[in-house]
Motif scaffolding. Structure first.
Motif, PDB file in Angstrom:
ATOM      1  N   VAL A   1      30.765  37.819  33.494  1.00 21.85           N
ATOM      2  CA  VAL A   1      31.659  38.761  32.831  1.00 21.85           C
ATOM      3  C   VAL A   1      33.077  38.225  32.998  1.00 21.85           C
ATOM      4  CG1 VAL A   1      32.457  41.141  32.705  1.00 21.85           C
ATOM      5  CG2 VAL A   1      30.097  40.649  33.427  1.00 21.85           C
ATOM      6  N   THR A   2      33.722  37.873  31.892  1.00 26.72           N
ATOM      7  CA  THR A   2      35.007  37.171  31.959  1.00 26.72           C
ATOM      8  C   THR A   2      36.152  38.071  31.534  1.00 26.72           C
ATOM      9  OG1 THR A   2      33.856  35.123  31.414  1.00 26.72           O
ATOM     10  CG2 THR A   2      36.260  35.109  31.245  1.00 26.72           C
ATOM     11  N   LEU A   3      37.185  38.127  32.357  1.00 21.67           N
ATOM     12  CA  LEU A   3      38.392  38.896  32.064  1.00 21.67           C
ATOM     13  C   LEU A   3      39.580  37.944  31.990  1.00 21.67           C
ATOM     14  CD1 LEU A   3      37.759  41.761  34.632  1.00 21.67           C
ATOM     15  CD2 LEU A   3      37.251  41.806  32.196  1.00 21.67           C
ATOM     16  N   GLY A   4      40.679  38.441  31.407  1.00 22.19           N
ATOM     17  CA  GLY A   4      41.896  37.641  31.407  1.00 22.19           C
ATOM     18  C   GLY A   4      42.024  36.712  30.220  1.00 22.19           C
ATOM     19  N   CYS A   5      42.666  35.580  30.453  1.00 19.89           N
ATOM     20  CA  CYS A   5      43.079  34.682  29.372  1.00 19.89           C
ATOM     21  C   CYS A   5      41.976  33.695  29.006  1.00 19.89           C
ATOM     22  CB  CYS A   5      44.335  33.927  29.793  1.00 19.89           C
ATOM     23  SG  CYS A   5      44.045  32.791  31.169  1.00 19.89           S
ATOM     24  N   VAL A   6      42.250  32.905  27.963  1.00 23.63           N
ATOM     25  CA  VAL A   6      41.264  31.921  27.507  1.00 23.63           C
ATOM     26  C   VAL A   6      41.054  30.806  28.524  1.00 23.63           C
ATOM     27  CG1 VAL A   6      41.499  32.348  25.042  1.00 23.63           C
ATOM     28  CG2 VAL A   6      43.102  30.794  26.152  1.00 23.63           C
TER      29      VAL A   6
ATOM     30  N   SER B   1      34.614  30.029  32.930  1.00 27.90           N
ATOM     31  CA  SER B   1      33.302  30.682  32.883  1.00 27.90           C
ATOM     32  C   SER B   1      32.268  29.800  32.196  1.00 27.90           C
ATOM     33  CB  SER B   1      33.402  32.029  32.157  1.00 27.90           C
ATOM     34  OG  SER B   1      34.004  33.006  32.969  1.00 27.90           O
ATOM     35  N   GLU B   2      32.676  29.094  31.148  1.00 25.14           N
ATOM     36  CA  GLU B   2      31.719  28.237  30.451  1.00 25.14           C
ATOM     37  C   GLU B   2      31.341  27.034  31.314  1.00 25.14           C
ATOM     38  OE1 GLU B   2      32.731  27.337  26.415  1.00 25.14           O
ATOM     39  OE2 GLU B   2      32.348  29.421  25.795  1.00 25.14           O
ATOM     40  N   GLU B   3      32.284  26.538  32.111  1.00 22.88           N
ATOM     41  CA  GLU B   3      31.925  25.482  33.060  1.00 22.88           C
ATOM     42  C   GLU B   3      30.955  26.032  34.103  1.00 22.88           C
ATOM     43  OE1 GLU B   3      34.015  23.657  36.823  1.00 22.88           O
ATOM     44  OE2 GLU B   3      34.997  22.878  35.013  1.00 22.88           O
ATOM     45  N   MET B   4      31.236  27.235  34.610  1.00 23.99           N
ATOM     46  CA  MET B   4      30.341  27.866  35.581  1.00 23.99           C
ATOM     47  C   MET B   4      28.955  28.063  34.977  1.00 23.99           C
ATOM     48  SD  MET B   4      30.242  29.122  38.662  1.00 23.99           S
ATOM     49  CE  MET B   4      31.998  29.369  38.972  1.00 23.99           C
ATOM     50  N   ALA B   5      28.912  28.482  33.722  1.00 18.67           N
ATOM     51  CA  ALA B   5      27.626  28.680  33.046  1.00 18.67           C
ATOM     52  C   ALA B   5      26.850  27.374  32.969  1.00 18.67           C
ATOM     53  CB  ALA B   5      27.854  29.241  31.643  1.00 18.67           C
TER      54      ALA B   5
ATOM     55  N   CYS C   1      40.892  38.472  36.692  1.00 16.96           N
ATOM     56  CA  CYS C   1      42.258  38.045  36.353  1.00 16.96           C
ATOM     57  C   CYS C   1      43.202  38.610  37.399  1.00 16.96           C
ATOM     58  CB  CYS C   1      42.632  38.555  34.959  1.00 16.96           C
ATOM     59  SG  CYS C   1      44.326  38.141  34.458  1.00 16.96           S
ATOM     60  N   GLY C   2      44.152  37.819  37.850  1.00 20.30           N
ATOM     61  CA  GLY C   2      45.089  38.277  38.881  1.00 20.30           C
ATOM     62  C   GLY C   2      46.529  38.137  38.467  1.00 20.30           C
ATOM     63  N   PHE C   3      46.811  38.198  37.150  1.00 18.67           N
ATOM     64  CA  PHE C   3      48.143  37.863  36.650  1.00 18.67           C
ATOM     65  C   PHE C   3      49.136  38.997  36.866  1.00 18.67           C
ATOM     66  CE2 PHE C   3      50.877  37.222  32.673  1.00 18.67           C
ATOM     67  CZ  PHE C   3      51.796  36.469  33.366  1.00 18.67           C
ATOM     68  N   ILE C   4      48.863  40.170  36.311  1.00 19.86           N
ATOM     69  CA  ILE C   4      49.776  41.302  36.417  1.00 19.86           C
ATOM     70  C   ILE C   4      48.990  42.522  36.875  1.00 19.86           C
ATOM     71  CG2 ILE C   4      51.413  40.444  34.706  1.00 19.86           C
ATOM     72  CD1 ILE C   4      50.120  42.263  32.642  1.00 19.86           C
ATOM     73  N   THR C   5      49.711  43.600  37.193  1.00 23.74           N
ATOM     74  CA  THR C   5      49.095  44.797  37.762  1.00 23.74           C
ATOM     75  C   THR C   5      47.987  45.347  36.878  1.00 23.74           C
ATOM     76  OG1 THR C   5      51.148  45.375  38.907  1.00 23.74           O
ATOM     77  CG2 THR C   5      49.550  47.136  38.564  1.00 23.74           C
ATOM     78  N   ALA C   6      48.232  45.450  35.579  1.00 25.88           N
ATOM     79  CA  ALA C   6      47.227  46.008  34.671  1.00 25.88           C
ATOM     80  C   ALA C   6      45.964  45.157  34.660  1.00 25.88           C
ATOM     81  CB  ALA C   6      47.808  46.122  33.260  1.00 25.88           C
ATOM     82  N   ALA C   7      46.128  43.836  34.685  1.00 24.45           N
ATOM     83  CA  ALA C   7      44.972  42.943  34.673  1.00 24.45           C
ATOM     84  C   ALA C   7      44.176  43.063  35.965  1.00 24.45           C
ATOM     85  CB  ALA C   7      45.430  41.498  34.468  1.00 24.45           C
ATOM     86  N   LYS C   8      44.862  43.220  37.088  1.00 20.18           N
ATOM     87  CA  LYS C   8      44.168  43.375  38.368  1.00 20.18           C
ATOM     88  C   LYS C   8      43.378  44.688  38.401  1.00 20.18           C
ATOM     89  CE  LYS C   8      48.014  42.351  40.619  1.00 20.18           C
ATOM     90  NZ  LYS C   8      49.002  42.072  41.675  1.00 20.18           N
ATOM     91  N   LYS C   9      43.966  45.734  37.822  1.00 23.14           N
ATOM     92  CA  LYS C   9      43.250  47.011  37.762  1.00 23.14           C
ATOM     93  C   LYS C   9      41.987  46.879  36.914  1.00 23.14           C
ATOM     94  CE  LYS C   9      43.764  51.894  36.547  1.00 23.14           C
ATOM     95  NZ  LYS C   9      42.489  51.927  35.801  1.00 23.14           N
ATOM     96  N   ASP C  10      42.105  46.196  35.778  1.00 20.25           N
ATOM     97  CA  ASP C  10      40.930  45.981  34.928  1.00 20.25           C
ATOM     98  C   ASP C  10      39.849  45.212  35.680  1.00 20.25           C
ATOM     99  OD1 ASP C  10      42.075  47.313  32.824  1.00 20.25           O
ATOM    100  OD2 ASP C  10      42.717  45.507  31.752  1.00 20.25           O
ATOM    101  N   SER C  11      40.263  44.234  36.474  1.00 17.53           N
ATOM    102  CA  SER C  11      39.300  43.438  37.234  1.00 17.53           C
ATOM    103  C   SER C  11      38.563  44.297  38.253  1.00 17.53           C
ATOM    104  CB  SER C  11      40.012  42.276  37.936  1.00 17.53           C
ATOM    105  OG  SER C  11      40.546  41.365  36.995  1.00 17.53           O
ATOM    106  N   ILE C  12      39.308  45.122  38.986  1.00 15.35           N
ATOM    107  CA  ILE C  12      38.682  45.988  39.982  1.00 15.35           C
ATOM    108  C   ILE C  12      37.739  46.988  39.312  1.00 15.35           C
ATOM    109  CG2 ILE C  12      39.145  47.818  41.667  1.00 15.35           C
ATOM    110  CD1 ILE C  12      41.693  46.275  42.412  1.00 15.35           C
TER     111      ILE C  12
ATOM    112  N   ILE D   1      34.712  36.381  41.353  1.00 13.06           N
ATOM    113  CA  ILE D   1      35.314  35.055  41.399  1.00 13.06           C
ATOM    114  C   ILE D   1      36.605  35.108  40.574  1.00 13.06           C
ATOM    115  CG2 ILE D   1      33.073  33.926  41.655  1.00 13.06           C
ATOM    116  CD1 ILE D   1      33.333  33.057  38.680  1.00 13.06           C
ATOM    117  N   GLY D   2      37.196  33.974  40.266  1.00 13.59           N
ATOM    118  CA  GLY D   2      38.354  33.946  39.386  1.00 13.59           C
ATOM    119  C   GLY D   2      39.675  34.098  40.105  1.00 13.59           C
ATOM    120  N   CYS D   3      40.725  34.331  39.308  1.00 17.02           N
ATOM    121  CA  CYS D   3      42.089  34.285  39.837  1.00 17.02           C
ATOM    122  C   CYS D   3      42.375  35.366  40.870  1.00 17.02           C
ATOM    123  CB  CYS D   3      43.085  34.389  38.687  1.00 17.02           C
ATOM    124  SG  CYS D   3      43.109  32.934  37.612  1.00 17.02           S
ATOM    125  N   MET D   4      41.909  36.590  40.626  1.00 14.38           N
ATOM    126  CA  MET D   4      42.180  37.646  41.601  1.00 14.38           C
ATOM    127  C   MET D   4      41.436  37.387  42.904  1.00 14.38           C
ATOM    128  SD  MET D   4      41.887  41.753  41.136  1.00 14.38           S
ATOM    129  CE  MET D   4      42.589  42.849  42.374  1.00 14.38           C
TER     130      MET D   4
END
Length: 514
Positions: free
Chosen positions: A16-21, A27-31, A56-67, A89-92
């Motif tokens: 399940v991928t969140l954040g930017c391209v 994720s595709e490498e992980m796959a 994704c760990g970029f901004i507050t809204a993105a971190k909330k979406d990740s959690i 996994i990922g940035c956050m």
């Protein structure tokens, strides 16, 4: 006759991928790694033994979406779904590691970038009830030499998500065999033994795909924490980029979207700042690649030669993704950036002199500490003069470990929200006007979907070269009943007949490409 050994079946996994391209590439490498190690990839977490959330760990809204996404996946463990474990996994996860694991016990494991190459083993351990210790964060800038010229050799010892070819060909912790499997959603396709491995599996059937040009960033913008968890800037060698572009073309991709944290720095660690100018024509010549698009350009680093290459090289989309962030010199200095309204408008004018049809997008930050009404007026003056195609407006929020968090004169949240609303309204109006101005132009459009209309005829949906994937609007071409229909992935000429916001309306055109 020899056959490639089949890896033992490990179980089902959903990514399940969140954040930017850039995360999409990771994720595709992980796959690709997991499929090569015997895991069955499924698209729905409910059908998986383990759900892997690429955060994704970029901004507050993105971190909330990740959690929220991790919690949503964890809820499946108590339902009738198959899901037994959830891994972050990922940035956050990289950025917060053990702290995130402590605060989010619903995740069965929190793993950083160093775990990517051996993710199959880690997931097996998680399913067996023996999860590895949570990742301990560190400043990843310390993993590479300060001098860019010394980084390429040292990079062989560093985990670099999205640089799969290098990691598996030369890295000390390669998880997949040299002759790995590259798997599309429809079939398993062995990578030719004569070529380098491409450790990637497409998770989308779209005719475009992101392709990682570089990782990390050497800039020290006061609002951004990315360099601390993505590391120092490192270019992928041109041949690796070309190899992956060829693989993507063989797997149904017509447009490659070059992504990085800062594409204008490409080549600084390869000893040649003109490396991108030289790479672009080679990419456009790859058989099957119709469009090459470049993302995330720093205005202060756009050299005349690079600008010319971006806008005059055949096959390269007439498109600039310029990270302006603001236009007030005082705010830009506080951000540790450079520029002004005059400098930025001058860059836009140079671009339009090279190609009047160019599409330009950017992002700006509203409510940065110390921003005054005069600073907002200056940003509005720039946006009005530049008349960009698309502008994303983000409200400032403090990020852990950044210099801006310690600046004086933070603005109240309601003031930041008001400024975001004010600037968004202006940006949307200017973008709609720019789209209206395109009526009558003939643009090259990448076909992404063909759908029959009730009552006859068809709607062909895609993107003009001036529109980036997912965030810059689309082009809708009305095709009369009985007319020949293009195929998905084909680039067709379309005459613009109208607009709706940033979206363009068009009809087929006999004229050639731009």
């Amino acid at each position: 006759m020899t056959t490639t050994p089949t890896a033992p079946h490990r179980g089902r996994v959903a990514l399940v991928t969140l954040g930017c391209v850039r995360n999409d590439v990771d994720s595709e490498e992980m796959a690709g790694r997991l499929a090569g190690a015997g895991w069955e990839l499924v698209s729905d977490a409910e059908d998986a033994d383990v759900a892997v959330v690429n955060t994704c760990g970029f901004i507050t809204a993105a971190k909330k979406d990740s959690i929220d996404t991790v919690l949503e996946a964890a809820d499946l463990k108590d339902s009738s779904a198959r899901t037994a474990k959830v891994v972050a996994i990922g940035c956050m996860a990289e950025r917060y590691g053990s702290e995130l694991a402590e605060q989010l016990p619903e995740a069965d494991a929190v793993l950083g970038f160093d775990s990517y190459a051996d993710m199959s083993t880690h997931l097996s351990e998680v399913l067996a009830g023996r999860p590895p210790a949570a990742h301990v964060p560190r400043d990843r800038r310390t993993l590479l030499p300060v001098a860019p010229a010394a980084r390429q050799r040292a990079a062989e010892r560093v985990s670099l998500p999205g640089h799969g070819s290098r990691a598996d060909a030369r890295g000390p912790r390669a998880a997949a065999p040299a002759r790995s499997l590259a798997i599309t959603p429809l079939a398993q396709t062995p990578v030719p033994a004569s070529g380098p491995p491409v450790v990637r599996q497409r998770l989308s059937q779209a005719p475009w795909a992101p392709l990682k040009l570089a990782s990390g960033c050497d800039r020290r913008c006061t609002f951004c924490a990315i360099p601390s968890f993505r590391g120092s800037y490192l270019s992928r060698p041109p041949e690796e980029v070309l190899d992956e572009a060829r693989w993507l073309a063989e797997n149904g991709v017509s447009e490659v979207f070059l992504v990085s944290e800062n594409s204008t720095s490409y080549g600084k660690d390869l000893g040649d700042l003109t490396a991108l100018e030289q790479l672009l024509p080679r990419l456009s010549e790859v058989d099957g690649i119709e469009v090459v698009r470049v993302s995330y350009l720093q205005p202060a680093e756009v050299r005349p030669g690079l600008l010319e290459a971006l806008l005059t090289t055949p096959g390269v989309a007439p498109y600039l993704d310029l990270s302006f962030q603001h236009a007030s010199p005082a705010i830009l200095r506080a951000m540790r950036r450079f520029g002004s309204t005059e400098a930025f408008v001058g860059l836009v004018e140079k671009a339009r002199a090279l190609d009047p049809s160019v599409g330009i997008r950017s992002n700006v930050i509203a409510g940065f500490p110390g921003e005054t009404e005069a600073d907002v007026d200056e940003l509005e003056r720039f946006l009005t003069a530049a008349r960009l195609d698309v502008t994303g407006v983000f409200g400032y929020s403090d990020e852990d470990g950044t210099a801006a968090a310690d600046l004086p004169d933070h603005l109240p949240e309601d003031v930041v929200a008001q400024r975001v609303e004010r600037l968004t309204a202006l940006a949307d109006e200017l973008g709609a006007q720019r789209a209206e101005d395109r009526v009558g132009e003939v643009l090259a459009v990448l076909v992404e979907e063909v759908e029959a209309r009730d009552g006859g005829g068809s709607i062909v949906t895609g993107r003009a070269g001036q529109q980036g994937p997912e965030v810059d609007g689309a082009t809708e071409i009305t095709v009369a009943a009985g007319a020949a229909l293009p195929r998905v992935g084909e680039v067709v000429a379309a005459r613009i007949t109208g607009s709706s916001g940033a979206d363009l309306l068009a009809e087929p055109a006999a004229a050639g490409r731009r």
